[in-house]
Design a protein around this motif. Structure first.
Motif, PDB file in Angstrom:
ATOM      1  N   UNK A 111       0.835  -1.206   0.000  1.00  0.00           N
ATOM      2  CA  UNK A 111       0.000   0.000   0.000  1.00  0.00           C
ATOM      3  C   UNK A 111       0.870   1.256   0.000  1.00  0.00           C
ATOM      4  N   UNK A 112       1.951   1.221   0.745  1.00  0.00           N
ATOM      5  CA  UNK A 112       2.854   2.365   0.775  1.00  0.00           C
ATOM      6  C   UNK A 112       3.454   2.628  -0.601  1.00  0.00           C
ATOM      7  N   UNK A 113       3.809   1.560  -1.299  1.00  0.00           N
ATOM      8  CA  UNK A 113       4.330   1.720  -2.661  1.00  0.00           C
ATOM      9  C   UNK A 113       3.268   2.347  -3.564  1.00  0.00           C
ATOM     10  N   UNK A 114       2.022   1.943  -3.397  1.00  0.00           N
ATOM     11  CA  UNK A 114       0.932   2.522  -4.189  1.00  0.00           C
ATOM     12  C   UNK A 114       0.706   3.986  -3.838  1.00  0.00           C
ATOM     13  N   UNK A 115       0.865   4.318  -2.558  1.00  0.00           N
ATOM     14  CA  UNK A 115       0.679   5.699  -2.107  1.00  0.00           C
ATOM     15  C   UNK A 115       1.702   6.652  -2.733  1.00  0.00           C
ATOM     16  N   UNK A 116       2.861   6.131  -3.083  1.00  0.00           N
ATOM     17  CA  UNK A 116       3.970   6.979  -3.522  1.00  0.00           C
ATOM     18  C   UNK A 116       4.000   7.288  -5.012  1.00  0.00           C
ATOM     19  N   UNK A 117       3.260   6.557  -5.802  1.00  0.00           N
ATOM     20  CA  UNK A 117       3.384   6.698  -7.257  1.00  0.00           C
ATOM     21  C   UNK A 117       2.069   7.153  -7.878  1.00  0.00           C
ATOM     22  N   UNK A 121       1.273   4.117 -12.505  1.00  0.00           N
ATOM     23  CA  UNK A 121       2.463   3.343 -12.137  1.00  0.00           C
ATOM     24  C   UNK A 121       2.198   2.416 -10.956  1.00  0.00           C
ATOM     25  N   UNK A 122       0.960   2.340 -10.494  1.00  0.00           N
ATOM     26  CA  UNK A 122       0.671   1.566  -9.283  1.00  0.00           C
ATOM     27  C   UNK A 122       0.954   0.079  -9.455  1.00  0.00           C
TER      28      UNK A 122
END
Length: 188
Positions: A111-117, A121-122
């Motif tokens: 989820x954090x990776x999704x929050x950042x992009x 790009x998710x």
């Protein structure tokens, strides 16, 4: 986050793959008793993951790392109980705690990776962290955990899980303030 995910996955799969063997060899449970322990670990993940996600949103305002670190500290404590008790009830409780807590960081890292992009790009971001987890963590948990337990007995295997938990905490700490939504509400 991807490197933290490697160590989280070592712990996740180290427990998942090796707990039935430990329960049979060390705790002397039957196949059905070991299967019950395995099921407890897996089923505890459902409410644990939901609660961890909710807490990361409500208490930490979208910051995933603090909740992930809390989970990994809890996992260390549960691993210590699990590795030092012969009481079946405590074994099952510690498996439940480990299951409830280990899947939280797995989910939070994704989820954090999704929050950042950006949205387009998710898939790549989630795939990138997942790839590191599966290739690095699962493979390591399968091969290295088996080698360590053969060479250094179960205490060595549990030490490996604790070391990986500590390393995941260190790498999660680098993202401590990433995606703090409380700052967004102050600006609005």
């Amino acid at each position: 986050m991807a490197i933290a995910n490697i160590f989280v996955y070592v712990v996740r799969y180290g427990i998942l793959n090796w707990s039935p063997i430990y329960l049979k060899e060390v705790a002397h449970l039957s196949n059905s008793g070991a299967a019950i322990g395995f099921s407890i670990y897996e089923y505890a993940a459902i409410p644990g993951t939901i609660l961890v996600g909710w807490l990361s949103d409500k208490v930490f305002h979208g910051r995933r790392a603090p909740m992930g670190i809390i989970c990994m500290i809890g996992d260390i404590l549960a691993i210590l109980v699990y590795s030092h008790t012969t009481n079946i009830t405590l074994l099952f409780i510690s498996l439940a705690v480990m299951g409830a807590l280990i899947y939280g960081p797995v989910m939070l890292i994704g989820v954090s990776a999704l929050d950042l992009v950006p949205k387009k790009a998710s898939g790549t971001a989630a795939g990138f962290t997942g790839l590191f987890g599966y290739l690095g963590g699962e493979v390591c948990a399968e091969a290295v955990m088996g080698f360590v337990v053969d060479k250094f007995k179960w205490s060595g295997g549990f030490n490996l899980l604790i070391i990986c938990s500590i390393l995941s905490i260190i790498f999660l700490a680098f993202t401590w303030n990433v995606h703090d939504r409380s700052r967004d509400s102050v600006k609005a």
